[in-house]
Design a protein around this motif. Structure first.
Motif, PDB file in Angstrom:
ATOM      1  N   MET A 153       0.849  -1.199   0.000  1.00  0.00           N
ATOM      2  CA  MET A 153       0.000   0.000   0.000  1.00  0.00           C
ATOM      3  C   MET A 153       0.884   1.248   0.000  1.00  0.00           C
ATOM      4  N   ASP A 208       1.421   5.538   0.271  1.00  0.00           N
ATOM      5  CA  ASP A 208       0.916   6.711   0.981  1.00  0.00           C
ATOM      6  C   ASP A 208       0.451   7.750  -0.025  1.00  0.00           C
ATOM      7  N   ARG A 240      -5.939  -1.652  -4.452  1.00  0.00           N
ATOM      8  CA  ARG A 240      -5.387  -1.892  -3.128  1.00  0.00           C
ATOM      9  C   ARG A 240      -4.105  -1.080  -2.897  1.00  0.00           C
ATOM     10  N   GLY A 262      -4.391   2.763  -1.200  1.00  0.00           N
ATOM     11  CA  GLY A 262      -4.698   3.038   0.200  1.00  0.00           C
ATOM     12  C   GLY A 262      -6.014   3.725   0.459  1.00  0.00           C
ATOM     13  N   ARG A 263      -5.975   4.971   0.854  1.00  0.00           N
ATOM     14  CA  ARG A 263      -7.148   5.698   1.359  1.00  0.00           C
ATOM     15  C   ARG A 263      -8.265   5.842   0.331  1.00  0.00           C
ATOM     16  N   GLU A 317      -8.969   3.381  -1.867  1.00  0.00           N
ATOM     17  CA  GLU A 317      -9.276   2.031  -2.365  1.00  0.00           C
ATOM     18  C   GLU A 317     -10.776   1.782  -2.429  1.00  0.00           C
ATOM     19  N   TRP A 358       1.039   9.408  -5.025  1.00  0.00           N
ATOM     20  CA  TRP A 358       1.266   8.301  -4.117  1.00  0.00           C
ATOM     21  C   TRP A 358       2.738   7.886  -4.155  1.00  0.00           C
ATOM     22  N   LYS A 388       5.832   8.204   2.333  1.00  0.00           N
ATOM     23  CA  LYS A 388       5.607   9.421   3.109  1.00  0.00           C
ATOM     24  C   LYS A 388       6.934   9.975   3.618  1.00  0.00           C
ATOM     25  N   THR A 403       4.969  13.149   0.045  1.00  0.00           N
ATOM     26  CA  THR A 403       5.480  11.848  -0.377  1.00  0.00           C
ATOM     27  C   THR A 403       6.640  12.040  -1.338  1.00  0.00           C
TER      28      THR A 403
END
Length: 673
Positions: free
Chosen positions: A1, A3, A70, A73-74, A76, A196, A199, A205
């Protein structure tokens, strides 16, 4: 996953909407813009190895949505609501290039001018290129990646460093859907941008550099990372819809789709835009190009584009012209040119349809279809009765700037019959210099800065510090050269300009009628049907023909004219006559005495009047047409409604015998009730 980093104002000044709107071209298909931009980026990144070519590979395939979703992350859950099952992706990758070099984050950069290609492509989406000879200058072309699929783009690159090699991967997303977008609600003010990676702090990122993680991500698309001494870049666009990308692909005459497979379309598009450089070992400005589509080599298998490459090599002096190709230098009188007066080279020829790979005159695989041309309605169709001339142009980078059939490069160049094609190519003398206030710029740089964001046109500019007219002058010379070569020949075999030929045909001025200046008989009537209005002739009205804008259209001579009517409302008659040794004879008289149809006749007319700033068209029903017994149009009559008016328009002549000299005579009479 991975960030997520949702846009805030100190990363870039753009928004998703502004980025998606930035690309200025809405006519060229997105798939073509993708091919142009991605290959040019790869060519600009060519490495300094001895390998003679840059390799670019296009791939289309499928992936499982939930595996990709997937990774993000946030978002998904939102992605799973939009996309389930198996979807399509499109990718482009290169080799024998440097990869996307430079720092991983802006904080690592030494200055804003040295952000590097990685930050420029992934984060500074609208950053311009500054390297000499680059494919474009505006930086907005790369926004095409976000227009092909869902707005999500994966960037992977491998570069060589002082300590070895480094892999880097990040994902960007651009959208403009504040209500239902996957980024809606993440920030107080919706911007539509996100990245993405790994982080670095609370909302920042950077690229993933761990090879194991990169392998896992690439495996979603059944791809492998670079290895050994390989460097390069791979760009993946998930959630594309091939049907949408090919929806423009429809021949308007045959009502059929000639491409039903994106792979075959990509092969043609590569040839269309990179014919000068594809598989061309004679390319002299750097490495040539080799391309594959899903593992299959893209060959120069379209005859039109093989011809374009041959013309390009002739222009650059790496091949001798054969098969009657004509090569000529286009020079400029501009004293700021430093090396010589050459702006570029023009290569051209009138081709038979069979020379361009067509099996028949009405073949769908003709130059217009193959170059995505929209032809002027009424002048020609893709199977049309006439063919419009076509020109293409390029500079050092070897990407075709555009193909054009109706622009200033072809002003007044005549059409041809449906089995012939006038094809021309202009190649910039990129190595010539321009002296601007003591600073020398390459001519290639001037033309590069002249391109719009999509690289599809050249216009003069002042981006080097002063406004020059190099492009305008070159364009005029190209048009004049082609016009002189292909306009109808004179009896003695000499070729003349359009204006010169018209001047010879119509005389140094359009003569007034023999009765000009004489008083009209009381109650004289005009026209076949007559009129109840009394008329008298005017001494104060003049007619002018705009010689410089005469053109040939669909076998007709188009003659612009203008009359200043300074008296009362008037009746205007324009009559066509034939010049003989003993004087002019009317078309009607010619046919009656000879018994044959006149070889020169009117075809149609457009007329407008202008008075006190108001312009109005004289409708066809208000124009009286005079015909001979053989139905030959020889005169038009119409009335102006107000005094002190300007009458202007176009006369369309059909001249079936070039040895016949027509005369246009006019009579203007004041009309009073």
């Amino acid at each position: 996953m991975l960030d997520i980093e949702v846009f805030d104002s100190d990363r870039v000044s753009s928004t998703g909407k502004s980025i998606l709107d930035a690309l200025q071209n809405n006519n060229t298909p997105n798939i073509d813009l993708f091919v142009r931009e991605s290959i040019q980026n790869s060519l600009d990144a060519a490495d300094d190895s001895k390998n003679p070519f840059v390799s670019v590979e296009f791939n289309s395939g499928s992936f499982e949505a939930k595996r990709f979703n997937r990774l993000l992350g946030r978002v998904e859950t939102r992605l799973n609501e939009k996309y389930t099952g198996v979807h399509e992706y499109l990718s482009v990758s290169d080799m024998h290039t440097t990869g996307l070099t430079g720092p991983l984050t802006q904080s690592e950069a030494k200055s804003v001018d040295k952000l590097g290609n990685w930050i420029s492509l992934v984060y500074e989406i609208n950053k311009t290129k500054s390297q000499e000879g680059a494919g474009g200058a505006w930086g907005y072309g790369k926004t095409i990646y976000y227009r092909l699929g869902s707005g999500t783009v994966l960037f992977y690159s491998r570069i060589k460093t002082d300590s070895g090699y480094e892999n880097r991967l990040a994902i960007s997303h651009v959208e403009n859907d504040p209500e239902n977008g996957i980024l809606s609600g993440f920030t107080r003010i919706y911007k539509g941008l996100a990245w993405w990676g790994e982080k670095t702090d609370r909302n920042r990122t950077r690229a993933v550099t761990d090879l194991a993680k990169i392998e896992e991500i690439l495996d979603v698309f059944d791809m492998q990372p670079y290895e050994g001494d390989q460097t390069g870049t791979c760009i993946i666009m998930p959630y594309v819809k091939q049907d949408e990308l090919l929806k423009h692909n429809r021949d308007i005459d045959l009502e059929t789709e000639l491409y039903d497979d994106i792979d075959e379309y990509l092969k043609t598009a590569v040839q269309r835009w990179y014919a000068p450089r594809l598989n061309n070992e004679l390319y002299k400005h750097g490495k040539h190009l080799r391309t594959t589509v899903n593992g299959e080599d893209v060959a120069m298998d379209v005859e039109l584009f093989r011809t374009i490459q041959e013309m390009y090599n002739c222009a650059n002096g790496t091949a001798k012209p054969e098969n009657d190709l004509i090569v000529t230098k286009i020079n400029s009188s501009n004293s700021k040119l430093t090396h010589d007066r050459s702006v570029g080279t023009l290569v051209y020829k009138m081709f038979d349809y069979s020379e361009l790979g067509m099996n028949r005159v009405a073949d769908a695989w003709n130059p217009y279809y193959l170059t995505n041309q929209e032809l002027d309605e009424g002048k020609a169709t893709r199977q049309g009765r006439v063919n419009q001339p076509m020109i293409t142009y390029t500079r050092k980078a070897g990407m075709i700037v555009n193909y054009s059939v109706a622009n200033k490069w072809l002003s007044s160049v005549p059409n041809t019959s449906k089995d012939k094609y006038i094809l021309a190519m202009f190649v910039v003398n990129s190595s010539n210099g321009i002296d601007v206030d003591g600073k020398i710029f390459l001519l290639d740089e001037y033309f590069r800065k002249a391109e719009e964001s999509d690289h599809l046109e050249w216009e003069d500019h002042d981006r080097l510090g002063t406004k020059l007219k190099i492009i305008t002058n070159a364009r005029n010379q190209v048009a004049n050269t082609l016009r002189k070569k292909f306009s109808p020949e004179e009896e003695e075999g000499e070729r003349t300009t359009v204006s010169g030929r018209l001047s010879k045909l119509l005389g140094s001025r359009l003569l007034p009628s023999n009765n000009y200046g004489k008083a009209a008989s009381k109650g004289e009537k005009v026209g076949n049907g007559g009129t109840d209005k009394l008329i008298r002739k005017s001494h104060q009205d003049a007619i002018r023909v705009d010689y410089d804008n005469v053109s040939y259209e669909s076998g007709r001579m188009v003659v612009p004219f203008e009359i200043e009517v300074v008296n009362e409302p008037s009746q205007v008659t324009l009559e066509l006559r034939i010049a003989l040794e003993k004087g002019n004879v009317t078309v009607k008289g010619f046919e009656e005495k000879s018994g044959v149809k006149s070889p020169v006749l009117f075809d149609s007319i457009n007329v407008f009047t202008q008075s006190d700033g108001r312009t109005a068209k004289i409708e066809e029903n208000d124009i009286l047409v005079s015909n001979t017994a053989q139905k030959t149009k020889y005169a038009y009559s119409f009335e102006t409604s107000e005094p002190s008016s300007r009458v202007f328009g176009n006369l369309y002549l059909i001249i079936e015998d070039k040895n016949i000299v027509p005369r246009i005579e006019r009579e203007i009479r004041e009309v009073r009730v």
